[in-house]
Design a protein around this motif. Structure first.
Motif, PDB file in Angstrom:
ATOM      1  N   ALA A 193       0.810  -1.137   0.013  1.00  0.00           N
ATOM      2  CA  ALA A 193       0.151  -0.016  -0.131  1.00  0.00           C
ATOM      3  C   ALA A 193       0.803   1.287  -0.046  1.00  0.00           C
ATOM      4  O   ALA A 193       0.432   2.333  -0.477  1.00  0.00           O
ATOM      5  CB  ALA A 193      -0.882  -0.030   1.039  1.00  0.00           C
ATOM      6  N   MET A 194       2.122   1.165   0.606  1.00  0.00           N
ATOM      7  CA  MET A 194       2.884   2.289   0.656  1.00  0.00           C
ATOM      8  C   MET A 194       3.542   2.710  -0.899  1.00  0.00           C
ATOM      9  O   MET A 194       3.763   3.876  -1.079  1.00  0.00           O
ATOM     10  CB  MET A 194       4.347   1.830   1.353  1.00  0.00           C
ATOM     11  N   VAL A 195       3.422   1.566  -1.787  1.00  0.00           N
ATOM     12  CA  VAL A 195       3.839   2.109  -3.055  1.00  0.00           C
ATOM     13  C   VAL A 195       2.661   2.845  -3.872  1.00  0.00           C
ATOM     14  O   VAL A 195       2.852   3.721  -4.641  1.00  0.00           O
ATOM     15  CB  VAL A 195       3.724   0.814  -3.904  1.00  0.00           C
ATOM     16  N   ASP A 196       1.414   2.889  -3.481  1.00  0.00           N
ATOM     17  CA  ASP A 196       0.402   3.571  -4.367  1.00  0.00           C
ATOM     18  C   ASP A 196      -0.455   4.633  -3.332  1.00  0.00           C
ATOM     19  O   ASP A 196      -1.310   4.938  -3.743  1.00  0.00           O
ATOM     20  CB  ASP A 196      -0.723   2.475  -4.694  1.00  0.00           C
ATOM     21  N   ARG A 197       0.401   4.857  -2.148  1.00  0.00           N
ATOM     22  CA  ARG A 197      -0.158   5.747  -1.227  1.00  0.00           C
ATOM     23  C   ARG A 197      -0.834   7.099  -2.066  1.00  0.00           C
ATOM     24  O   ARG A 197      -1.783   7.727  -1.749  1.00  0.00           O
ATOM     25  CB  ARG A 197       0.796   6.219   0.031  1.00  0.00           C
ATOM     26  N   SER A 208      -3.958   0.699   4.845  1.00  0.00           N
ATOM     27  CA  SER A 208      -3.316   0.733   6.134  1.00  0.00           C
ATOM     28  C   SER A 208      -2.222   1.695   6.148  1.00  0.00           C
ATOM     29  O   SER A 208      -1.796   2.155   7.114  1.00  0.00           O
ATOM     30  CB  SER A 208      -2.531  -0.517   6.468  1.00  0.00           C
ATOM     31  N   ALA A 209      -1.333   1.941   4.876  1.00  0.00           N
ATOM     32  CA  ALA A 209      -0.394   2.614   4.928  1.00  0.00           C
ATOM     33  C   ALA A 209      -0.901   4.335   5.110  1.00  0.00           C
ATOM     34  O   ALA A 209      -0.300   5.384   5.785  1.00  0.00           O
ATOM     35  CB  ALA A 209       0.142   2.935   3.251  1.00  0.00           C
ATOM     36  N   ILE A 210      -2.103   4.624   4.367  1.00  0.00           N
ATOM     37  CA  ILE A 210      -2.713   5.829   4.810  1.00  0.00           C
ATOM     38  C   ILE A 210      -3.131   6.138   6.395  1.00  0.00           C
ATOM     39  O   ILE A 210      -2.779   7.020   7.053  1.00  0.00           O
ATOM     40  CB  ILE A 210      -3.932   6.168   3.848  1.00  0.00           C
ATOM     41  N   THR A 211      -3.798   4.898   6.872  1.00  0.00           N
ATOM     42  CA  THR A 211      -4.338   5.223   8.078  1.00  0.00           C
ATOM     43  C   THR A 211      -2.908   5.289   9.099  1.00  0.00           C
ATOM     44  O   THR A 211      -3.068   6.193  10.250  1.00  0.00           O
ATOM     45  CB  THR A 211      -5.042   3.748   8.631  1.00  0.00           C
ATOM     46  N   LEU A 212      -1.846   4.486   8.971  1.00  0.00           N
ATOM     47  CA  LEU A 212      -0.706   4.648   9.849  1.00  0.00           C
ATOM     48  C   LEU A 212      -0.012   5.961   9.556  1.00  0.00           C
ATOM     49  O   LEU A 212       0.617   6.489  10.610  1.00  0.00           O
ATOM     50  CB  LEU A 212       0.147   3.323   9.610  1.00  0.00           C
ATOM     51  N   GLY A 213      -0.191   6.629   8.572  1.00  0.00           N
ATOM     52  CA  GLY A 213       0.510   7.860   8.121  1.00  0.00           C
ATOM     53  C   GLY A 213       2.006   7.514   8.550  1.00  0.00           C
ATOM     54  O   GLY A 213       2.702   6.923   7.986  1.00  0.00           O
ATOM     55  N   ARG A 267       8.901   4.386  -3.483  1.00  0.00           N
ATOM     56  CA  ARG A 267       8.042   3.307  -4.296  1.00  0.00           C
ATOM     57  C   ARG A 267       8.742   2.189  -4.685  1.00  0.00           C
ATOM     58  O   ARG A 267       8.306   0.991  -4.607  1.00  0.00           O
ATOM     59  CB  ARG A 267       7.479   3.848  -5.476  1.00  0.00           C
ATOM     60  N   GLU A 268       9.916   2.194  -4.850  1.00  0.00           N
ATOM     61  CA  GLU A 268      10.842   1.028  -5.640  1.00  0.00           C
ATOM     62  C   GLU A 268      11.186   0.125  -4.518  1.00  0.00           C
ATOM     63  O   GLU A 268      10.995  -1.000  -4.442  1.00  0.00           O
ATOM     64  CB  GLU A 268      12.231   1.710  -6.438  1.00  0.00           C
ATOM     65  N   PHE A 274       7.716  -5.777  -0.688  1.00  0.00           N
ATOM     66  CA  PHE A 274       6.664  -6.421  -1.057  1.00  0.00           C
ATOM     67  C   PHE A 274       6.963  -7.822  -1.680  1.00  0.00           C
ATOM     68  O   PHE A 274       6.400  -8.949  -1.459  1.00  0.00           O
ATOM     69  CB  PHE A 274       5.616  -5.714  -1.516  1.00  0.00           C
ATOM     70  N   ARG A 275       7.678  -7.864  -3.051  1.00  0.00           N
ATOM     71  CA  ARG A 275       7.813  -8.870  -3.723  1.00  0.00           C
ATOM     72  C   ARG A 275       8.623 -10.002  -3.298  1.00  0.00           C
ATOM     73  O   ARG A 275       8.687 -11.061  -3.585  1.00  0.00           O
ATOM     74  CB  ARG A 275       8.198  -8.436  -5.202  1.00  0.00           C
TER      75      ARG A 275
END
Length: 294
Positions: A193-197, A208-213, A267-268, A274-275
């Protein structure tokens, strides 16, 4: 082009393989490793070729069906996200009807495999499918939809126990493994989710990435820690020994590398972390198999 010509059929086949992310197996490996580890624990060792085949093929089929449902549900959002704009349904290369048919066929094949097990496992497969189908829509209303995905990705654990034992004979163990796995899903899917925030903030999707900030990196590491503590602790109570804990240690070493990848929030780096996550699960699974080796 003739709908029955070899070239047309080959082109559709290629699109369907892209739809189910066939060239990107990391997704189904994330689902497979904890399921197989639970199967080994439930059986006290090798579970037999029948159950190994059922759970391996069933995992691949259900993850592929989930991709179809997810792409249909997210098609209007995905067009605004650079990473997902060219997915077959979003781009229009595959119709919504086609994607749903492909997903339904895959889900039915998975269910046919489950029918070769026993009644408790068959009954558990019903809520498993329901949660998997609801996950794409959770992103509209749930602050941390990754937790819903964690539930969906953990259903294979109790199903493994019922398939082997006919019932949940050790519910504390089973739900401890489920909770640990849910924490792992929260960790790696928050990285995802951090990739597409930035894109998700623009289109209004909850993650979750947005919620956790600004606590996103700390949250990811905390989830990893809970996962390894729970699975490591349960391994100790089962007496799996140093070989199993070595697998946990190898997974922990990879988690430290993931911190290096995500702490700058590029992003990278986040996408690479993740991968690579399936190797974390592979380490724990390898430790499990070797611990039961006789």
């Amino acid at each position: 082009m003739n709908a029955l010509s070899p070239s047309f059929l080959a082109a559709r086949w290629a699109l369907y393989l892209d739809l189910i992310r066939w060239s990107r197996p990391a997704g189904w490996l994330l689902l497979l490793w904890p399921t197989l580890a639970a199967l080994w624990i439930a059986a006290g060792g090798f579970p037999g070729w029948h159950l190994l085949t059922v759970f391996t093929l069933g995992t691949i089929l259900m993850r592929s069906a989930g991709c179809c449902i997810n792409d249909v549900a997210d098609r209007r959002f995905d067009r605004h996200v650079k990473r997902t704009a060219q997915r077959p349904v979003t781009s229009g290369a595959v119709s919504v009807k086609e994607a749903l048919i492909v997903g339904a066929v895959l889900a039915l094949l998975a269910f046919a495999l489950v029918l070769t097990t026993n009644a408790p496992t068959i009954w558990l497969s019903v809520p498993a499918v329901a949660v998997a189908a609801l996950y794409p829509y959770a992103k509209r209303v749930v602050a941390m939809p990754q937790a819903v995905l964690g539930v969906a990705f953990s259903f294979g654990i109790p199903m493994a126990f019922t398939a082997v034992q006919g019932e949940l004979t050790a519910p504390g163990l089973v739900w401890g493994l489920v909770l640990g796995n849910l924490c792992w899903v929260l960790a790696y899917d928050t990285e995802y989710a951090m990739v597409d925030r930035d894109d998700d903030l623009k289109i209004g999707i909850k993650t979750s990435a947005i919620t956790l900030g600004r606590w996103d990196v700390a949250g990811v590491m905390g989830f990893y820690g809970l996962y390894l503590l729970l699975w490591g602790g349960l391994g100790l109570t089962l007496g799996l020994g140093l070989v199993y804990e070595a697998g946990i240690g190898l997974a922990f070493g990879q988690v430290l590398w993931h911190y290096h990848l995500i702490h700058t929030r590029t992003r990278e780096g986040c996408f690479r972390a993740f991968r690579l996550n399936h190797w974390v699960g592979a380490a724990v699974f390898a430790g499990t198999v070797l611990a039961y080796w006789r």
